[in-house]
Design a protein around this motif. Sequence first.
Motif, PDB file in Angstrom:
ATOM      1  N   LYS A   5     -15.388 -40.813 -27.224  1.00 37.54           N
ATOM      2  CA  LYS A   5     -16.224 -41.350 -28.296  1.00 37.54           C
ATOM      3  C   LYS A   5     -17.472 -41.988 -27.686  1.00 37.54           C
ATOM      4  CE  LYS A   5     -12.355 -42.260 -31.413  1.00 37.54           C
ATOM      5  NZ  LYS A   5     -11.301 -41.577 -30.616  1.00 37.54           N
ATOM      6  N   SER A   6     -18.633 -41.724 -28.256  1.00 33.84           N
ATOM      7  CA  SER A   6     -19.865 -42.324 -27.748  1.00 33.84           C
ATOM      8  C   SER A   6     -19.883 -43.809 -28.095  1.00 33.84           C
ATOM      9  CB  SER A   6     -21.082 -41.632 -28.350  1.00 33.84           C
ATOM     10  OG  SER A   6     -21.179 -40.324 -27.822  1.00 33.84           O
ATOM     11  N   ILE A   7     -20.351 -44.601 -27.141  1.00 32.75           N
ATOM     12  CA  ILE A   7     -20.264 -46.056 -27.247  1.00 32.75           C
ATOM     13  C   ILE A   7     -21.581 -46.682 -26.823  1.00 32.75           C
ATOM     14  CG2 ILE A   7     -19.190 -48.072 -26.157  1.00 32.75           C
ATOM     15  CD1 ILE A   7     -16.586 -46.388 -26.012  1.00 32.75           C
ATOM     16  N   LEU A   8     -22.069 -47.627 -27.628  1.00 33.61           N
ATOM     17  CA  LEU A   8     -23.308 -48.331 -27.300  1.00 33.61           C
ATOM     18  C   LEU A   8     -22.995 -49.809 -27.027  1.00 33.61           C
ATOM     19  CD1 LEU A   8     -26.434 -47.621 -27.319  1.00 33.61           C
ATOM     20  CD2 LEU A   8     -26.510 -48.913 -29.446  1.00 33.61           C
ATOM     21  N   ALA A   9     -23.596 -50.340 -25.962  1.00 37.02           N
ATOM     22  CA  ALA A   9     -23.412 -51.757 -25.635  1.00 37.02           C
ATOM     23  C   ALA A   9     -24.771 -52.411 -25.433  1.00 37.02           C
ATOM     24  CB  ALA A   9     -22.578 -51.888 -24.362  1.00 37.02           C
ATOM     25  N   HIS A  10     -24.851 -53.696 -25.808  1.00 28.29           N
ATOM     26  CA  HIS A  10     -26.061 -54.497 -25.583  1.00 28.29           C
ATOM     27  C   HIS A  10     -25.725 -55.453 -24.440  1.00 28.29           C
ATOM     28  CE1 HIS A  10     -29.004 -57.830 -26.620  1.00 28.29           C
ATOM     29  NE2 HIS A  10     -29.773 -56.764 -26.542  1.00 28.29           N
ATOM     30  N   PRO A  11     -26.037 -55.067 -23.205  1.00 27.25           N
ATOM     31  CA  PRO A  11     -25.576 -55.831 -22.037  1.00 27.25           C
ATOM     32  C   PRO A  11     -25.966 -57.312 -22.069  1.00 27.25           C
ATOM     33  CG  PRO A  11     -26.432 -53.703 -21.335  1.00 27.25           C
ATOM     34  CD  PRO A  11     -26.751 -53.830 -22.794  1.00 27.25           C
ATOM     35  N   ALA A  12     -27.183 -57.635 -22.507  1.00 30.50           N
ATOM     36  CA  ALA A  12     -27.651 -59.029 -22.432  1.00 30.50           C
ATOM     37  C   ALA A  12     -26.756 -59.988 -23.225  1.00 30.50           C
ATOM     38  CB  ALA A  12     -29.098 -59.123 -22.915  1.00 30.50           C
ATOM     39  N   THR A  13     -26.123 -59.496 -24.307  1.00 31.18           N
ATOM     40  CA  THR A  13     -25.296 -60.400 -25.117  1.00 31.18           C
ATOM     41  C   THR A  13     -23.797 -60.119 -24.973  1.00 31.18           C
ATOM     42  OG1 THR A  13     -25.557 -58.917 -27.018  1.00 31.18           O
ATOM     43  CG2 THR A  13     -27.058 -60.813 -26.885  1.00 31.18           C
ATOM     44  N   THR A  14     -23.424 -59.130 -24.163  1.00 32.24           N
ATOM     45  CA  THR A  14     -21.986 -58.842 -24.017  1.00 32.24           C
ATOM     46  C   THR A  14     -21.583 -58.859 -22.532  1.00 32.24           C
ATOM     47  OG1 THR A  14     -22.353 -56.432 -24.052  1.00 32.24           O
ATOM     48  CG2 THR A  14     -21.901 -57.497 -26.156  1.00 32.24           C
ATOM     49  N   THR A  15     -21.638 -57.701 -21.885  1.00 34.07           N
ATOM     50  CA  THR A  15     -21.124 -57.595 -20.507  1.00 34.07           C
ATOM     51  C   THR A  15     -21.862 -58.507 -19.521  1.00 34.07           C
ATOM     52  OG1 THR A  15     -22.596 -55.701 -20.197  1.00 34.07           O
ATOM     53  CG2 THR A  15     -20.313 -55.221 -20.751  1.00 34.07           C
ATOM     54  N   HIS A  16     -23.118 -58.823 -19.796  1.00 35.19           N
ATOM     55  CA  HIS A  16     -23.898 -59.628 -18.861  1.00 35.19           C
ATOM     56  C   HIS A  16     -24.352 -60.961 -19.446  1.00 35.19           C
ATOM     57  CE1 HIS A  16     -23.773 -55.734 -16.920  1.00 35.19           C
ATOM     58  NE2 HIS A  16     -24.190 -56.289 -15.800  1.00 35.19           N
ATOM     59  N   GLN A  17     -23.706 -61.405 -20.535  1.00 30.07           N
ATOM     60  CA  GLN A  17     -24.114 -62.685 -21.142  1.00 30.07           C
ATOM     61  C   GLN A  17     -23.760 -63.878 -20.251  1.00 30.07           C
ATOM     62  OE1 GLN A  17     -21.776 -65.055 -22.627  1.00 30.07           O
ATOM     63  NE2 GLN A  17     -19.998 -63.799 -22.130  1.00 30.07           N
ATOM     64  N   ARG A  18     -22.781 -63.671 -19.331  1.00 32.49           N
ATOM     65  CA  ARG A  18     -22.354 -64.729 -18.419  1.00 32.49           C
ATOM     66  C   ARG A  18     -23.471 -65.104 -17.429  1.00 32.49           C
ATOM     67  NH1 ARG A  18     -18.794 -65.524 -13.765  1.00 32.49           N
ATOM     68  NH2 ARG A  18     -19.349 -63.488 -12.936  1.00 32.49           N
ATOM     69  N   LEU A  19     -24.376 -64.170 -17.168  1.00 31.25           N
ATOM     70  CA  LEU A  19     -25.455 -64.421 -16.201  1.00 31.25           C
ATOM     71  C   LEU A  19     -26.520 -65.342 -16.785  1.00 31.25           C
ATOM     72  CD1 LEU A  19     -26.227 -60.862 -14.711  1.00 31.25           C
ATOM     73  CD2 LEU A  19     -24.756 -62.634 -13.768  1.00 31.25           C
ATOM     74  N   LYS A  20     -27.118 -66.171 -15.917  1.00 32.87           N
ATOM     75  CA  LYS A  20     -28.252 -67.003 -16.347  1.00 32.87           C
ATOM     76  C   LYS A  20     -29.423 -66.082 -16.687  1.00 32.87           C
ATOM     77  CE  LYS A  20     -27.299 -71.205 -13.698  1.00 32.87           C
ATOM     78  NZ  LYS A  20     -26.367 -70.723 -12.643  1.00 32.87           N
ATOM     79  N   PRO A  21     -30.248 -66.470 -17.692  1.00 37.06           N
ATOM     80  CA  PRO A  21     -31.363 -65.605 -18.102  1.00 37.06           C
ATOM     81  C   PRO A  21     -32.276 -65.193 -16.939  1.00 37.06           C
ATOM     82  CG  PRO A  21     -31.105 -67.416 -19.650  1.00 37.06           C
ATOM     83  CD  PRO A  21     -30.129 -67.661 -18.538  1.00 37.06           C
TER      84      PRO A  21
END
Length: 399
Positions: free
Chosen positions: A347-363
């Motif tokens: 299934k095709s999947i879209l992710a918004h890294p800045a608010t999900t997988t990489h939200q833990r990182l400082k801006p």
Amino acid sequence: MTRSSSDRPRRDWRPATQLVHGGTARSELGEMAEAMFLTQGFVYETAEAAEARFKGEAPGFIYSRFSNPTVAMFEERMRLLEGAGAARATASGMAAVLAALMCQLAAGDHVVAHRAMFSSCDYIVTELLPRFGVTSTLVDGTRIENWQAAMTPQTKVLFLETPTNPTLEIVDIAAVAEIAHAGGARLVVDNVFATPIFQKPLALGADVVIYSATKHIDGQGRCLGGVVLSDEAFVADHLHNFLRQTGPAMSPFNAWVLLKGLETLELRVERQARTAARIADRLAGHGKVSRVIYPGRADHPQAGIIARQMSGGSTLVTFEVADKAAAFRLSNALEIIKISNNLGDAKSILAHPATTTHQRLKPELRAEFGITEGMLRLSVGLEDADDLVEDLEIALEVV
Ligand SMILES: *Cc1c(COP(=O)(O)O)cnc(C)c1O
């Protein structure tokens, strides 16, 4: 378990054949499909037989934390696919990463890693290992001189992912392997994004390769799994006992699912990459898309290294729209493509890294890694390419 002569490859089977037949070990019943051995342990005919097996003097299985017939078939099929000396399966990709690192490191050792890592890998390298006296240096690994500069006499492991998540940057595996070996260290490569179909790190000089089998190897979003591949000496001297005593074992059920996943791995990955290339080209020509990153396109900044070390592009496409609001509007307007964080799925999947997988990182760190607020990561599935292009084009209208 018996192994008829036809189960043992006498010739070097080509990858597609290995993916279907490699590692198959049939019981005396001769079942066609791989058998699932949901058993914790094994019965010995006699006390003497138990003694011999425990002493390693007789072959056979003892306990499924150590090894299991279904898991062993999965390990052998992966070993043949990768061209490795030995393979060991684990409960998840992260168990594979942890085992591959912990089994060979001790207090006082030093690790150098490419800074753009899967966030749980980053936790292991920058938070967990230091608690046990293993220090680390993170570098921008796309610049080879940075690896050399970070080497110390204590450096034992160099660790990297390529292509990286989510910016699909490339690290030159052969060049990093050379630096590792010159310094007496090993190179460990997390090869999840490239898949075993498109990149063979061991052939490029890496010492250890790990996969999250959760991704393309299952490829149908069903279960977790991981695998560590290396030469026989590394597994015998470091990994074997670590896994046996600490217990991050793969379940036989998951091994069975993953064996079936391997049968179609090449078909799926090639089809997904073909569709991904087509989507990347369409997005690149779209007025509302400011940037497309795709390892198969000539405009990828590292196209030269890609041509040298990869035999295919990627099943992932990363692209940018104006800002977070635009990225969210697009995500919410999709009909076929799902919002989620797995990858390599049918299934095709879209992710918004800045608010999900990489939200833990400082801006600031996100900015340094090139992860913008308008960036989206698309894992391309097995749907019709035209349907996916339409889904994206219709959604882009509301952006
Ligand atoms: C998913 C992933 C992992 C972790 O795998 P799990 O099976 O989720 O534990 C590690 N590295 C990369 C690059 C991944 O994509």
